[in-house]
Design an enzyme around this catalytic site. Structure first.
Site, PDB file in Angstrom:
ATOM      1  N   HIS A 471      24.313   5.153 -70.490  1.00  0.00           N
ATOM      2  CA  HIS A 471      23.557   4.262 -69.675  1.00  0.00           C
ATOM      3  C   HIS A 471      22.136   4.594 -70.191  1.00  0.00           C
ATOM      4  O   HIS A 471      21.169   3.643 -70.144  1.00  0.00           O
ATOM      5  CB  HIS A 471      23.390   4.423 -68.405  1.00  0.00           C
ATOM      6  CG  HIS A 471      23.288   3.040 -67.294  1.00  0.00           C
ATOM      7  ND1 HIS A 471      22.248   2.416 -67.898  1.00  0.00           N
ATOM      8  CD2 HIS A 471      23.781   2.659 -66.403  1.00  0.00           C
ATOM      9  CE1 HIS A 471      22.169   1.293 -67.116  1.00  0.00           C
ATOM     10  NE2 HIS A 471      22.831   1.419 -66.016  1.00  0.00           N
ATOM     11  N   TYR A 587      20.233  -0.892 -53.212  1.00  0.00           N
ATOM     12  CA  TYR A 587      19.635  -1.134 -54.421  1.00  0.00           C
ATOM     13  C   TYR A 587      20.145  -2.190 -55.447  1.00  0.00           C
ATOM     14  O   TYR A 587      21.448  -2.182 -55.324  1.00  0.00           O
ATOM     15  CB  TYR A 587      19.520   0.278 -55.102  1.00  0.00           C
ATOM     16  CG  TYR A 587      19.509   0.265 -56.814  1.00  0.00           C
ATOM     17  CD1 TYR A 587      17.851   0.462 -57.139  1.00  0.00           C
ATOM     18  CD2 TYR A 587      19.983  -0.238 -57.600  1.00  0.00           C
ATOM     19  CE1 TYR A 587      17.750   0.310 -58.427  1.00  0.00           C
ATOM     20  CE2 TYR A 587      19.860  -0.200 -58.883  1.00  0.00           C
ATOM     21  CZ  TYR A 587      18.683  -0.012 -59.189  1.00  0.00           C
ATOM     22  OH  TYR A 587      18.207  -0.090 -60.664  1.00  0.00           O
ATOM     23  N   THR A 600      14.231  -1.841 -66.381  1.00  0.00           N
ATOM     24  CA  THR A 600      14.895  -2.142 -64.864  1.00  0.00           C
ATOM     25  C   THR A 600      14.016  -1.939 -63.903  1.00  0.00           C
ATOM     26  O   THR A 600      13.052  -0.923 -63.972  1.00  0.00           O
ATOM     27  CB  THR A 600      16.235  -1.435 -64.686  1.00  0.00           C
ATOM     28  OG1 THR A 600      17.095  -1.609 -65.885  1.00  0.00           O
ATOM     29  CG2 THR A 600      16.786  -1.833 -63.493  1.00  0.00           C
TER      30      THR A 600
END
Length: 655
Positions: A471, A587, A600
């Site tokens: 990620h 979230y 992000t």
């Protein structure tokens, strides 16, 4: 031995009567073709770099401006207001150049300067237009006249046929919000979670922060935003991902599934051959910058920076923090099968291996009956466990000799391919098939994925595929776009024979895949086992259940002029409240790729309005039931959706 001889370009033997020299024409030809391909690649990259560098103009527009300026020399019209004459008088080597030549050079220099000025003017005009984001906040399904005019202007200044990185210089920078707005939004996000007393305490803490440290920290943030292309992305990558010392398996890495209902072929090697070849095609276009940039509404460009590290990238473990290592022009991949690591070259004769050639290579690996070396079977578990033991083991046991050479091959590969032994995929007749498929992609056996690679391509014996992605280097939509391209290329362009093999002739003269060699001491094997047990504990704790909801989808929700994302978020809040009897801090990620180097941001979907909706849904006396009945989705179906999410799906809620 035949494969070894094929790799030798020439051999010579010293004899009493002289030197006997033998040349391998095939190898020499491959070397020549590789060189030609490399230079062709550099030429294309240079050309596309120039096209992206002058966008939204084009190199041909420079010639038009030059011709226009040259024509003024013969019409005695001076659009430069005397600047051409000034340039002519100040040119060096005046005594060696004729007056006419100096006039031509001056016109060309002025035209070039004017052309560059127009490019920057177009870019900053487009950047100013892209700084408008009012279109995001308009009602669903509606568009104001001002937004329509704005879209027309953006299209007009965006030029034609943009390349992947054409818009990078025109994207606005991420703005720094003022302190007051930040504090107000924070208080709004925690209000639904706190009672009156705790909320008053939070207001006091926020006020104290605003009066003491906020101003100084804000100045630092503004200062950074002046010299950094994005003031938050580097911190996000380092502190959210790279500095984490816990396992990245499950906690950070994500997965992407194959098409649920389509299996183009049931031959594992053939499917892997087509998919890998399609990925190589995608990588070639990516390296050349030939992909079209993603644009919202088909017009508003998104940042493409994250795509640069999709291939040839590995996360390197460190004691305090990891680093992301990105290399260029990697020509091999590493394949894992039954505890063995193989190196497979992706090029021959200056071109990519064809799908049929890749199928041959993967079939050779599948048919290999050799046993794993001591410690090799679960070696990849090091990437699944805690980061510090992995970093220490890498330095102590894998940084010398044959281990270092093999580890370099793994970490420098284009990507990692795992040929699994157990079939996976969705099967409507088999309960829990989707659960096992998801868990296999998410963590596998905890030692059959190299979790540090930018992504691991997973191939199953029944022809299904999937991806496990690291990620830190990019977010999920980046890999998703690549995967969509690969699946479309696999199914609609490459295809398979009637027997399920890759199309094309079978080339059996390719050198066999190379087994990577390891010499792993007992102490390192103990560290590997410890990492494996740590990762397995996490994997066993993953409770996943996937459910296919077929009653309605996003199309029906959009007909109600409602955002599908907002609908699901409200369903999650309702499911959480029905299951736990309370709300939690939630979230939801939101990409900021409309800004340069954007990644992000956080959306707190547990708002006061969402809480009011949930309480109204739980109130039998509420008029909400009457309102819901007026839209096209029956109330019982909405309740069923909420109950399904509450019962079947692990909620994506974090405190």
């Amino acid at each position: 031995m035949a494969e070894a001889h094929q790799a030798v370009g020439f051999q010579f033997t010293v004899r009493p009567d002289g030197v006997d020299l033998k040349l391998s024409q095939e190898v020499i030809k491959n070397i020549y073709l590789s060189g030609v391909t490399a230079w062709k690649k550099r030429a294309i990259q240079f050309k596309n770099g120039v096209l992206a560098g002058v966008y939204p103009a084009s190199p041909s527009s420079w010639l038009i401006v030059v011709i226009a300026m040259m024509s003024t020399l013969y019409t005695h019209i001076d659009p430069s207001l005397g600047m051409i004459d000034t340039i002519k008088e100040n040119l060096p080597l005046r005594g060696y150049i004729s007056v006419q030549t100096r006039a031509v050079l001056s016109a060309i220099l002025f035209a070039t300067g004017l052309w560059l000025f127009l490019i920057y003017l177009l870019r900053y005009t487009l950047k100013a237009l892209l700084s408008y984001h009012g279109w995001i906040f308009e009602s669903h399904g509606k568009m104001s006249t001002s937004t329509k005019v704005w879209l027309s202007l953006v299209k007009m200044f965006s030029g034609r046929r943009p390349l992947l990185y054409s818009f990078q210089a025109s994207l606005p920078r991420l703005p720094v919000p003022n302190v007051e707005d930040t504090i107000d939004r924070y208080l709004d996000s925690v209000r639904p979670l706190l009672d009156d007393e705790r909320y008053k305490q939070m207001e006091m803490l926020a006020s104290e922060f605003k009066e003491s440290q906020a101003a100084q920290l804000q100045r630092y943030l503004i200062f950074k935003s002046w010299w950094a292309t994005n003031y938050v992305s580097d911190w996000w990558e380092e502190y959210i991902y790279l500095r984490g010392r816990g396992p990245i398996m499950v906690n950070s890495n994500f997965y992407i599934m194959d098409l649920l209902y389509v299996i183009p072929t049931h031959r594992q090697a053939a499917r892997a051959g087509n998919v890998v070849h399609a990925m190589l095609q995608y990588r070639r276009k990516l390296e050349r910058g030939e992909h079209a940039p993603l644009r919202a509404l088909g017009t508003v460009p998104m940042c493409s920076t994250q795509m640069e590290r999709m291939f040839n990238t590995t996360r390197i473990p460190g004691i305090e923090t990891d680093i992301v290592q990105h290399l260029t022009d990697r020509k091999h991949l590493v394949v894992y099968h039954k505890g063995r690591f193989f190196q497979v070259w992706l090029y021959t004769g200056g071109r990519h291996l064809l799908p049929s050639e890749l199928e041959t290579q993967f079939s050779r690996i599948l048919n290999d009956t050799s046993e794993p070396q001591p410690g090799e079977l679960k070696l990849a578990a090091l990437t699944a466990g805690n980061r510090v033991p992995w970093a220490q083991a890498r330095i102590k046991y894998l940084s010398q000799g044959v281990n270092k050479a093999s580890l370099d091959v793994v970490e420098s590969a284009a990507f990692f391919l795992a040929l699994d032994e157990e079939p996976q995929g969705y099967d409507a007749a088999r309960s829990g098939s989707l659960d096992g498929y998801a868990k296999s992609l998410l963590h596998g056996k905890c030692y059959d994925r190299w979790f540090d690679k930018s992504f691991t391509l997973v191939s199953y014996p029944n022809g299904k595929m999937g991806i496990n992605a690291e990620h830190s280097w990019a977010d999920a939509p980046i890999v998703g776009h690549m995967w969509e391209y690969v699946l479309a290329t696999d199914c609609f362009h490459l295809g398979y024979t009637e027997e399920g093999h890759c199309k094309g002739d079978v080339n059996k003269c390719l050198p066999h895949p190379t087994r990577l060699q390891w010499n792993i001491p007992k102490e390192c094997q103990n560290v590997i086992e410890t990492s494996y047990l740590s990762a397995k504990k996490i994997a066993d704790d993953v409770d996943f259940h996937g459910y296919l909801f077929n009653d309605f989808g996003k199309g029906l929700i959009k007909k109600c002029r409602t955002s599908p994302d907002a609908f699901i978020q409200l369903a999650l809040q309702l499911a959480q409240f029905r299951d736990q009897g309370e709300f939690c801090l939630t979230y939801e990620s939101s990409m900021t790729r409309m800004f340069r180097d954007g990644r992000t941001e956080t959306v707190r979907s547990c708002t006061s309005e969402a809480v009011a909706f949930v309480r109204a849904m739980e109130d039998d006396q509420s008029t909400l039931n009457c309102l819901v009945s007026e839209i096209e989705i029956p109330l019982e179906q909405i309740n069923e959706c909420h109950q399904v999410i509450s019962r079947e799906v692990t909620l994506c809620c974090w405190g």
